[in-house]
Design a protein around this motif. Structure first.
Motif, short mmCIF file in Angstrom:
data_model
loop_
_atom_site.label_atom_id
_atom_site.label_comp_id
_atom_site.label_asym_id
_atom_site.label_seq_id
_atom_site.Cartn_x
_atom_site.Cartn_y
_atom_site.Cartn_z
N GLY A 1 28.11 15.45 34.01
CA GLY A 1 28.44 14.93 32.69
C GLY A 1 27.98 13.50 32.46
N ALA A 2 27.34 12.89 33.43
CA ALA A 2 26.99 11.47 33.32
C ALA A 2 25.55 11.28 32.89
CB ALA A 2 27.22 10.78 34.66
N SER A 3 25.34 10.34 31.96
CA SER A 3 23.99 9.92 31.60
C SER A 3 23.54 8.77 32.50
CB SER A 3 23.96 9.45 30.14
OG SER A 3 24.29 10.51 29.27
N LEU A 4 24.50 7.98 32.96
CA LEU A 4 24.22 6.85 33.86
C LEU A 4 25.10 6.97 35.08
CD1 LEU A 4 23.14 4.04 34.67
CD2 LEU A 4 24.89 3.04 33.16
N VAL A 5 24.48 6.98 36.25
CA VAL A 5 25.21 6.98 37.52
C VAL A 5 24.86 5.68 38.25
CG1 VAL A 5 25.61 8.10 39.74
CG2 VAL A 5 25.20 9.49 37.69
N GLY A 6 25.85 4.81 38.36
CA GLY A 6 25.65 3.56 39.09
C GLY A 6 26.20 3.69 40.50
N HIS B 1 20.25 8.80 34.73
CA HIS B 1 19.65 7.52 35.15
C HIS B 1 20.46 7.03 36.35
CE1 HIS B 1 17.63 3.55 34.25
NE2 HIS B 1 18.56 3.19 35.13
N ILE B 2 19.81 6.86 37.49
CA ILE B 2 20.47 6.36 38.70
C ILE B 2 20.16 4.88 38.84
CG2 ILE B 2 20.65 6.53 41.20
CD1 ILE B 2 19.89 9.46 41.00
N CYS B 3 21.21 4.08 38.88
CA CYS B 3 21.08 2.63 39.03
C CYS B 3 21.80 2.20 40.31
CB CYS B 3 21.67 1.91 37.82
SG CYS B 3 21.74 0.11 37.99
N SER C 1 16.61 2.25 38.34
CA SER C 1 16.73 0.81 38.18
C SER C 1 17.54 0.25 39.34
CB SER C 1 17.39 0.45 36.84
OG SER C 1 18.70 0.97 36.75
N CYS C 2 17.35 -1.04 39.60
CA CYS C 2 18.10 -1.74 40.64
C CYS C 2 18.53 -3.10 40.11
CB CYS C 2 17.25 -1.95 41.89
SG CYS C 2 16.90 -0.46 42.85
N LEU C 3 19.81 -3.41 40.26
CA LEU C 3 20.36 -4.68 39.80
C LEU C 3 20.96 -5.40 41.00
CD1 LEU C 3 22.15 -3.38 36.58
CD2 LEU C 3 19.87 -4.40 36.75
N GLY C 4 20.63 -6.67 41.15
CA GLY C 4 21.01 -7.41 42.35
C GLY C 4 22.45 -7.88 42.38
N ALA C 5 22.70 -8.94 43.16
CA ALA C 5 24.06 -9.37 43.46
C ALA C 5 24.89 -9.67 42.22
CB ALA C 5 24.02 -10.59 44.37
N ALA D 1 21.40 5.72 22.68
CA ALA D 1 20.23 6.57 22.39
C ALA D 1 20.40 7.92 23.08
CB ALA D 1 18.95 5.88 22.84
N PRO D 2 21.39 8.72 22.64
CA PRO D 2 21.70 9.97 23.35
C PRO D 2 20.57 10.99 23.35
CG PRO D 2 22.86 9.86 21.26
CD PRO D 2 22.27 8.51 21.48
N GLN D 3 19.62 10.86 22.43
CA GLN D 3 18.52 11.82 22.40
C GLN D 3 17.35 11.41 23.29
OE1 GLN D 3 19.22 14.62 20.80
NE2 GLN D 3 21.17 13.60 20.29
N SER D 4 17.41 10.21 23.83
CA SER D 4 16.32 9.72 24.67
C SER D 4 16.55 10.12 26.12
CB SER D 4 16.22 8.20 24.56
OG SER D 4 15.96 7.81 23.23
N ASP D 5 15.50 10.04 26.91
CA ASP D 5 15.58 10.32 28.33
C ASP D 5 16.25 9.13 29.02
OD1 ASP D 5 15.27 10.86 31.00
OD2 ASP D 5 13.10 11.12 30.93
N PRO D 6 17.44 9.29 29.58
CA PRO D 6 18.13 8.15 30.20
C PRO D 6 17.31 7.47 31.29
CG PRO D 6 19.62 10.02 29.99
CD PRO D 6 18.25 10.53 29.65
N ARG D 7 16.46 8.24 31.97
CA ARG D 7 15.73 7.67 33.10
C ARG D 7 14.68 6.66 32.66
NH1 ARG D 7 13.99 11.91 37.59
NH2 ARG D 7 13.52 9.89 38.53
N THR D 8 14.32 6.69 31.40
CA THR D 8 13.32 5.74 30.91
C THR D 8 13.95 4.51 30.27
OG1 THR D 8 13.17 6.75 28.70
CG2 THR D 8 11.78 7.68 30.44
N MET D 9 15.28 4.49 30.19
CA MET D 9 15.97 3.42 29.46
C MET D 9 16.18 2.20 30.34
SD MET D 9 16.27 4.66 26.46
CE MET D 9 17.49 3.64 25.66
N VAL D 10 15.10 1.51 30.63
CA VAL D 10 15.15 0.27 31.39
C VAL D 10 14.39 -0.78 30.61
CG1 VAL D 10 14.60 -0.88 33.56
CG2 VAL D 10 15.27 1.53 33.56
N ASP D 11 15.01 -1.90 30.36
CA ASP D 11 14.37 -2.98 29.62
C ASP D 11 13.38 -3.68 30.53
OD1 ASP D 11 13.61 -5.19 28.22
OD2 ASP D 11 15.62 -5.72 27.54
#
Length: 465
Positions: free
Chosen positions: A61-66, A93-95, A115-119, A135-145
């Motif tokens: 059920g997750a769009s983003l898994v951190g 999207h796995i972060c 994506s990877c976010l530091g300390a 942006a629920p219709q977009s591919d979550p895996r591409t949603m990186v600024d």
């Protein structure tokens, strides 16, 4: 989850935050970002795999898994989790986020991570969650600024509240407790500062913080302590890399804590050099409720200490150990006894010192087995005595492989690691484990003198990084 004024109603969770290991404590890597997300109206589902089973339905059920990776063990476990997440929900999207995500960004991005976010990850994680959920219709895996800079040096604590969402996890009794003799007390776990002003070469913090640190606002720390005590905590573990980086801040916190919660005990971590130079602060902290102090002794070999830039010598360490014994305050040293500069003779001397200085009961068996880690970005990669021993980078570990100049030391480390594993699995006491380690170093050998003050205060988790 109980009601909290910090939480804003939100639709079913599309953000899943996962912790694998955080030293046996309620993971700050979950409850801190959960609080920030909640105050922004984003409800995150939290999953701590140290005390819970993998939840495939939550993953689906997750769009983003951190995945929180504040330390090496968490990273190793988190890499396995990422593969399971990808298999269950290929679209998510796995972060990876936390200290070791920043260090290993180049080796995680791709198959394991989007994506990877530091300390200093909280604000970038919030921004990422907002982009994906808006942006629920977009591919979550591409949603990186692509304009996101490495967040490792950011200090969100100066700009935004990092108050944890303590009611977001319901397994607090499963975490490490304080052991005082036969008694067990619930422990609260929090930080008062982030980063570190020191540049120990074997530590993962310098590549991320470059010798800087900052204080979390006193009112936020005290409010969190109030919450922890209200939930049942009778002891606080301060998770700062070095509690005495900011001694004035530490004293203000502990003085106020003692006034608000008489009888509440605590432990903290500090460098040998701080404990040596500031005896009056150590004494006051003891009167305020500290029952033990963790310090990175690492070795009793001066050459090792010099290469690690520890800022203390063998003589300094002995002075601190003896001052603590005179105070009646427990010192719990952490060790890195297997480095390129340690020898069988110096390792034997370390064991002899542990026995003669009354530290056998204060050191968990796993500490005798710790081998130097060389993660990506390690300052030791600039040391020529290390670079000549490197055997390449292992992305599966991940880290730089190295061999000891004396092959027997590598074999000794492996055998002591087996002793430590067996001791933990079978709940073998510190003295029996120590005797096994001594016998492995030299069959039939025992230290020249043994001081046995008896079991020291400790946490029930034999922690390691």
């Amino acid at each position: 989850m109980s009601a909290s004024p910090d939480f804003i109603a939100a639709p079913a969770a599309e953000v899943l935050l996962v912790s694998c290991y955080e030293l046996g404590h309620e993971p700050l890597g979950l409850v801190v970002p959960a609080g920030l997300l909640a105050r922004a109206g984003i409800r995150a589902r939290l999953l701590d795999l140290a005390v819970e089973e993998f939840d495939a339905d939550a993953v689906r059920g997750a769009s983003l898994v951190g995945i929180s990776v504040p330390m090496y063990t968490a990273l190793r476990l988190g890499m396995r989790v990422a593969r399971r997440v990808r298999a269950v929900n290929p679209r998510a999207h796995i972060c990876f986020y936390g200290l070791y995500a920043g260090l290993n960004r180049d080796h995680l991005l791709g198959d394991l991570a989007d994506s990877c976010l530091g300390a200093e990850f909280e604000l970038p994680l919030l921004g990422l969650a907002r982009r994906i959920l808006s942006a629920p219709q977009s591919d979550p895996r591409t949603m990186v600024d692509p304009t996101d800079a490495d967040p490792s040096l950011r200090s969100p604590g100066r700009d935004v509240s990092l108050r944890p969402a303590r009611d977001a996890l319901s397994h607090r009794t499963h975490y490490a407790h304080l052991a005082l003799g036969d008694a067990r007390h619930e422990v609260g776990y929090l930080q008062t500062t982030r980063g570190c002003k020191h540049l120990c070469t074997h530590c993962p913090l310098p590549p991320a913080y470059a010798g800087t640190f900052y204080a979390i606002p006193e009112q936020d720390v005290l409010a969190d302590i109030d919450t922890l005590v209200a939930r049942g905590a009778r002891h606080i573990t301060f998770a700062d890399p070095d509690f005495l980086n900011g001694p004035g801040h530490a004293l203000r916190i502990t003085r106020a804590m003692a006034a608000r919660h008489p009888g509440l005990t605590f432990d903290y971590t500090a460098k040998i050099e701080h404990l040596l130079r500031s005896p009056e602060i150590v004494d006051e902290l003891q009167t305020l409720g500290s029952v033990f102090v963790v310090s990175a002794l690492e070795s009793m070999n001066n050459e090792v200490l010099r290469h690690l830039h520890k800022g203390h010598t063998r003589a300094d360490a002995l002075a601190v150990i003896r001052r603590f014994r005179a105070r009646g305050l427990a010192l719990r040293p952490s060790l890195v006894p297997f480095t390129p500069w340690e020898t069988r003779a110096s390792f034997t001397e370390l064991l002899d010192t542990v026995a003669s200085e009354g530290l056998v009961d204060a050191i968990d068996a796993v500490q005798y087995s710790i081998r130097l880690l060389l993660p990506a970005g390690s300052l030791l990669l600039d040391d020529p005595t290390v670079t000549c021993l490197l055997d390449g980078f292992d992305p599966a570990a991940p880290g730089h492989r190295w061999h000891h100049p004396d092959p027997e030391m590598d074999a000794l480390q492996a055998s002591i690691a087996r002793i430590a594993e067996e001791s933990g699995r079978n709940e073998i006491g510190a003295r029996a484990a120590f005797a096994s380690v001594c016998d492995r170093v030299s069959p039939g050998w025992s230290p020249t003198a043994t001081r046995a003050p008896g079991p020291a205060p400790r946490l029930t988790e034999s922690w390691f990084c």
